[in-house]
Design a protein around this motif. Sequence first.
Motif, PDB file in Angstrom:
ATOM      1  N   MET A   1      29.647  -5.607 -11.816  1.00 35.39           N
ATOM      2  CA  MET A   1      28.418  -6.249 -11.387  1.00 35.39           C
ATOM      3  C   MET A   1      27.303  -5.211 -11.396  1.00 35.39           C
ATOM      4  O   MET A   1      27.476  -4.097 -10.921  1.00 35.39           O
ATOM      5  N   TYR A   2      26.175  -5.573 -11.964  1.00 37.34           N
ATOM      6  CA  TYR A   2      25.004  -4.707 -12.033  1.00 37.34           C
ATOM      7  C   TYR A   2      23.892  -5.334 -11.198  1.00 37.34           C
ATOM      8  O   TYR A   2      23.764  -6.544 -11.124  1.00 37.34           O
ATOM      9  N   TRP A   3      23.065  -4.475 -10.613  1.00 40.55           N
ATOM     10  CA  TRP A   3      21.965  -4.930  -9.764  1.00 40.55           C
ATOM     11  C   TRP A   3      20.639  -4.628 -10.427  1.00 40.55           C
ATOM     12  O   TRP A   3      20.441  -3.534 -10.969  1.00 40.55           O
ATOM     13  N   TYR A   4      19.711  -5.611 -10.344  1.00 42.29           N
ATOM     14  CA  TYR A   4      18.434  -5.500 -11.040  1.00 42.29           C
ATOM     15  C   TYR A   4      17.250  -5.862 -10.157  1.00 42.29           C
ATOM     16  O   TYR A   4      17.367  -6.661  -9.234  1.00 42.29           O
ATOM     17  N   LYS A   5      16.128  -5.290 -10.533  1.00 39.58           N
ATOM     18  CA  LYS A   5      14.820  -5.665  -9.996  1.00 39.58           C
ATOM     19  C   LYS A   5      14.034  -6.157 -11.208  1.00 39.58           C
ATOM     20  O   LYS A   5      13.788  -5.401 -12.151  1.00 39.58           O
ATOM     21  N   ILE A   6      13.685  -7.437 -11.197  1.00 41.81           N
ATOM     22  CA  ILE A   6      12.993  -8.040 -12.330  1.00 41.81           C
ATOM     23  C   ILE A   6      11.620  -8.530 -11.880  1.00 41.81           C
ATOM     24  O   ILE A   6      11.516  -9.262 -10.893  1.00 41.81           O
ATOM     25  N   LEU A   7      10.594  -8.096 -12.605  1.00 39.19           N
ATOM     26  CA  LEU A   7       9.228  -8.528 -12.314  1.00 39.19           C
ATOM     27  C   LEU A   7       8.851  -9.628 -13.289  1.00 39.19           C
ATOM     28  O   LEU A   7       9.107  -9.531 -14.487  1.00 39.19           O
ATOM     29  N   ALA A   8       8.255 -10.685 -12.759  1.00 41.64           N
ATOM     30  CA  ALA A   8       7.857 -11.832 -13.576  1.00 41.64           C
ATOM     31  C   ALA A   8       6.459 -12.260 -13.183  1.00 41.64           C
ATOM     32  O   ALA A   8       6.045 -12.114 -12.036  1.00 41.64           O
ATOM     33  N   ASP A   9       5.735 -12.801 -14.154  1.00 39.14           N
ATOM     34  CA  ASP A   9       4.366 -13.241 -13.935  1.00 39.14           C
ATOM     35  C   ASP A   9       4.139 -14.504 -14.747  1.00 39.14           C
ATOM     36  O   ASP A   9       4.261 -14.497 -15.973  1.00 39.14           O
ATOM     37  N   ASP A  10       3.816 -15.597 -14.079  1.00 40.66           N
ATOM     38  CA  ASP A  10       3.616 -16.867 -14.789  1.00 40.66           C
ATOM     39  C   ASP A  10       2.154 -17.101 -15.155  1.00 40.66           C
ATOM     40  O   ASP A  10       1.763 -18.198 -15.527  1.00 40.66           O
ATOM     41  N   GLY A  11       1.346 -16.052 -15.041  1.00 38.47           N
ATOM     42  CA  GLY A  11      -0.063 -16.177 -15.386  1.00 38.47           C
ATOM     43  C   GLY A  11      -0.942 -16.543 -14.211  1.00 38.47           C
ATOM     44  O   GLY A  11      -2.156 -16.634 -14.338  1.00 38.47           O
ATOM     45  N   GLY A  12      -0.342 -16.742 -13.054  1.00 39.89           N
ATOM     46  CA  GLY A  12      -1.103 -17.066 -11.852  1.00 39.89           C
ATOM     47  C   GLY A  12      -1.685 -15.806 -11.225  1.00 39.89           C
ATOM     48  O   GLY A  12      -1.766 -14.750 -11.854  1.00 39.89           O
ATOM     49  N   ASP A  13      -2.059 -15.918  -9.971  1.00 40.31           N
ATOM     50  CA  ASP A  13      -2.689 -14.811  -9.265  1.00 40.31           C
ATOM     51  C   ASP A  13      -1.711 -13.721  -8.839  1.00 40.31           C
ATOM     52  O   ASP A  13      -2.110 -12.606  -8.550  1.00 40.31           O
ATOM     53  N   GLU A  14      -0.426 -14.052  -8.748  1.00 41.32           N
ATOM     54  CA  GLU A  14       0.553 -13.099  -8.247  1.00 41.32           C
ATOM     55  C   GLU A  14       1.698 -12.926  -9.229  1.00 41.32           C
ATOM     56  O   GLU A  14       1.998 -13.822 -10.004  1.00 41.32           O
ATOM     57  N   SER A  15       2.344 -11.774  -9.157  1.00 39.68           N
ATOM     58  CA  SER A  15       3.598 -11.585  -9.877  1.00 39.68           C
ATOM     59  C   SER A  15       4.713 -11.702  -8.832  1.00 39.68           C
ATOM     60  O   SER A  15       4.471 -11.650  -7.638  1.00 39.68           O
ATOM     61  N   TYR A  16       5.918 -11.861  -9.319  1.00 39.44           N
ATOM     62  CA  TYR A  16       7.052 -12.060  -8.427  1.00 39.44           C
ATOM     63  C   TYR A  16       8.121 -11.029  -8.740  1.00 39.44           C
ATOM     64  O   TYR A  16       8.360 -10.695  -9.892  1.00 39.44           O
ATOM     65  N   THR A  17       8.768 -10.533  -7.688  1.00 37.68           N
ATOM     66  CA  THR A  17       9.853  -9.580  -7.833  1.00 37.68           C
ATOM     67  C   THR A  17      11.143 -10.267  -7.430  1.00 37.68           C
ATOM     68  O   THR A  17      11.233 -10.856  -6.358  1.00 37.68           O
ATOM     69  N   TYR A  18      12.131 -10.187  -8.321  1.00 37.77           N
ATOM     70  CA  TYR A  18      13.448 -10.759  -8.047  1.00 37.77           C
ATOM     71  C   TYR A  18      14.452  -9.630  -8.006  1.00 37.77           C
ATOM     72  O   TYR A  18      14.473  -8.758  -8.887  1.00 37.77           O
ATOM     73  N   VAL A  19      15.286  -9.609  -6.980  1.00 36.51           N
ATOM     74  CA  VAL A  19      16.346  -8.621  -6.856  1.00 36.51           C
ATOM     75  C   VAL A  19      17.655  -9.380  -6.765  1.00 36.51           C
ATOM     76  O   VAL A  19      17.822 -10.263  -5.913  1.00 36.51           O
ATOM     77  N   GLY A  20      18.573  -9.061  -7.684  1.00 32.63           N
ATOM     78  CA  GLY A  20      19.847  -9.751  -7.691  1.00 32.63           C
ATOM     79  C   GLY A  20      20.825  -9.087  -8.632  1.00 32.63           C
ATOM     80  O   GLY A  20      20.523  -8.074  -9.268  1.00 32.63           O
ATOM     81  N   ALA A  21      21.995  -9.687  -8.735  1.00 34.33           N
ATOM     82  CA  ALA A  21      23.085  -9.131  -9.510  1.00 34.33           C
ATOM     83  C   ALA A  21      23.374  -9.973 -10.747  1.00 34.33           C
ATOM     84  O   ALA A  21      23.086 -11.168 -10.778  1.00 34.33           O
ATOM     85  N   SER A  22      23.969  -9.314 -11.733  1.00 40.51           N
ATOM     86  CA  SER A  22      24.381  -9.981 -12.966  1.00 40.51           C
ATOM     87  C   SER A  22      25.563  -9.224 -13.555  1.00 40.51           C
ATOM     88  O   SER A  22      25.689  -8.017 -13.359  1.00 40.51           O
ATOM     89  N   ASN A  23      26.400  -9.938 -14.292  1.00 42.85           N
ATOM     90  CA  ASN A  23      27.491  -9.285 -15.016  1.00 42.85           C
ATOM     91  C   ASN A  23      27.000  -8.646 -16.303  1.00 42.85           C
ATOM     92  O   ASN A  23      27.715  -7.873 -16.928  1.00 42.85           O
ATOM     93  N   GLU A  24      25.783  -8.978 -16.723  1.00 42.24           N
ATOM     94  CA  GLU A  24      25.199  -8.450 -17.965  1.00 42.24           C
ATOM     95  C   GLU A  24      24.709  -7.013 -17.769  1.00 42.24           C
ATOM     96  O   GLU A  24      24.154  -6.678 -16.725  1.00 42.24           O
ATOM     97  N   THR A  25      24.867  -6.200 -18.802  1.00 43.80           N
ATOM     98  CA  THR A  25      24.272  -4.865 -18.791  1.00 43.80           C
ATOM     99  C   THR A  25      22.764  -5.014 -18.960  1.00 43.80           C
ATOM    100  O   THR A  25      22.271  -6.080 -19.343  1.00 43.80           O
TER     101      THR A  25
END
Length: 89
Positions: free
Chosen positions: A1-25
């Motif tokens: 299991m690998y842990w990630y911090k992923i930043l996403a932005d849908d074009g709105g005023d804010e970006s979002y940070t997601y922290v979670g796990a995945s089996n993917e490298t």
Amino acid sequence: MYWYKILADDGGDESYTYVGASNETIDGLAQKAARGEYIHLTQLLYWDRGEIKEWAEWDKSLEHAVFLNPQYVYSIMQFKGDPRDVPSR
């Protein structure tokens, strides 16, 4: 299991940070995003004033997993381990 911090932005005023796990490298996640495939994170966590907390403390009504649209992902960073156990500095 690998842990990630992923930043996403849908074009709105804010970006979002997601922290979670995945089996993917990290290379696997980047390739999925490049192909336009959704990125699946489980075991979601969140930050509150510099402290990492379990998702259920934020919202008990939702499962602690998310599928991220790669169109909005602009950064994927891998933690050295479970962010609850790794010092932030």
